[in-house]
Design an enzyme around this catalytic site. Structure first.
Site, PDB file in Angstrom:
ATOM      1  CE  LYS A  25       4.312  -8.423   1.769  1.00  0.00           C
ATOM      2  NZ  LYS A  25       2.915  -8.586   1.368  1.00  0.00           N
ATOM      3  NE  ARG A 100       2.097 -10.926   7.260  1.00  0.00           N
ATOM      4  CZ  ARG A 100       2.706 -11.490   6.225  1.00  0.00           C
ATOM      5  NH1 ARG A 100       3.989 -11.748   6.264  1.00  0.00           N
ATOM      6  NH2 ARG A 100       2.028 -11.799   5.144  1.00  0.00           N
ATOM      7  NE  ARG A 135      -1.261  -6.944  -8.870  1.00  0.00           N
ATOM      8  CZ  ARG A 135      -0.284  -6.120  -8.517  1.00  0.00           C
ATOM      9  NH1 ARG A 135       0.570  -6.463  -7.573  1.00  0.00           N
ATOM     10  NH2 ARG A 135      -0.154  -4.950  -9.081  1.00  0.00           N
ATOM     11  NE  ARG A 145       1.204 -18.434  -1.102  1.00  0.00           N
ATOM     12  CZ  ARG A 145       1.742 -17.319  -0.600  1.00  0.00           C
ATOM     13  NH1 ARG A 145       2.751 -16.744  -1.205  1.00  0.00           N
ATOM     14  NH2 ARG A 145       1.261 -16.796   0.507  1.00  0.00           N
ATOM     15  NE  ARG A 156      -2.468 -14.602   2.720  1.00  0.00           N
ATOM     16  CZ  ARG A 156      -2.167 -14.788   1.429  1.00  0.00           C
ATOM     17  NH1 ARG A 156      -2.972 -15.489   0.652  1.00  0.00           N
ATOM     18  NH2 ARG A 156      -1.069 -14.308   0.943  1.00  0.00           N
TER      19      ARG A 156
END
Ligand code: AMP
Length: 199
Positions: A25, A100, A135, A145, A156
């Site tokens: 995204k 979301r 990924r 991160r 997630r």
């Protein structure tokens, strides 16, 4: 009295990009934003900037982000509302990572109504979930991160499936969803999105 002939539809400039974590995204949002000269507004990026600057919002957001959970709607909605009022969003925007939850959909509808506007299209990046875990693990290593560890990634994706995937139905019923295969190369996905948007 007769209505005047309908004008050509204005190009789609008020957009969402939706897809599971790792669908690409952010990468595609940057491309679309540049092509259409609109700002890409990523709630994840705004949260991360706040985490980096150790603001009050950042400290709060980090406690959720590090567990792979969503930051509470009230906090997130106010942040987006403020951002959509900035001058650069007046002529279009691409929201990445928002809404979301169904409650965020309602909040966004209300915000846009107050601004006298509405969404033109929702780009849905379709990907293979097992592949995106790979990924994301890679991105976690490369970018450091703290929410890209395998355990957090799995959480997630679970949260996405439970809380965010129902949004697709809502926007489908409004005829806004443009489905794009997110497994192709970055350039091919970018081209497919532009075609889907009629740009
Ligand atoms: P992202 O970069 O979009 O994957 O977002 C990273 C993290 O920021 C998410 O896992 C959430 O913890 C938080 N976040 C980003 N956008 C939202 C949102 N719209 N609602 C709640 N939490 C969010």
């Amino acid at each position: 009295m007769n209505q005047p002939a309908a004008a050509q539809p204005a190009p789609a400039r008020r957009l969402l990009i939706v897809g599971p974590p790792g669908a690409g995204k952010g990468t595609q949002a940057a491309r679309i934003a540049e092509s259409l000269a609109i700002p890409a507004i990523s709630t994840g990026d705004i949260f991360r900037a706040n985490v980096g600057q150790q603001t009050e919002l950042g400290v709060l957001a980090k406690s959720y982000m590090d567990k792979g959970e969503y930051v509470p709607d009230s906090v997130t909605n106010d942040m987006v509302d403020a951002r959509l009022h900035e001058a650069d969003a007046a002529d279009g925007f691409l929201l990445d990572g928002y809404p979301r939850t169904l409650a965020q959909v309602d909040a966004l509808d209300a915000m846009l109504e107050r601004l006298g506007t509405s969404l033109d299209a929702v780009v849905l990046l379709e990907v293979d979930l097992e592949e995106v875990v790979g990924r994301l693990v890679q991105r976690g290593r490369e970018q450091g991160r703290s929410d890209d560890t395998e355990e957090t990634i799995r959480r997630r994706i679970e949260v996405y499936t439970e809380q965010t995937s129902p949004l697709i139905d809502v926007y489908d019923k409004r005829g806004l969803v443009r489905r794009v295969d997110g497994m192709a190369s970055i350039d091919a996905v970018a081209a497919a999105i532009m075609e889907a948007l009629g740009a």
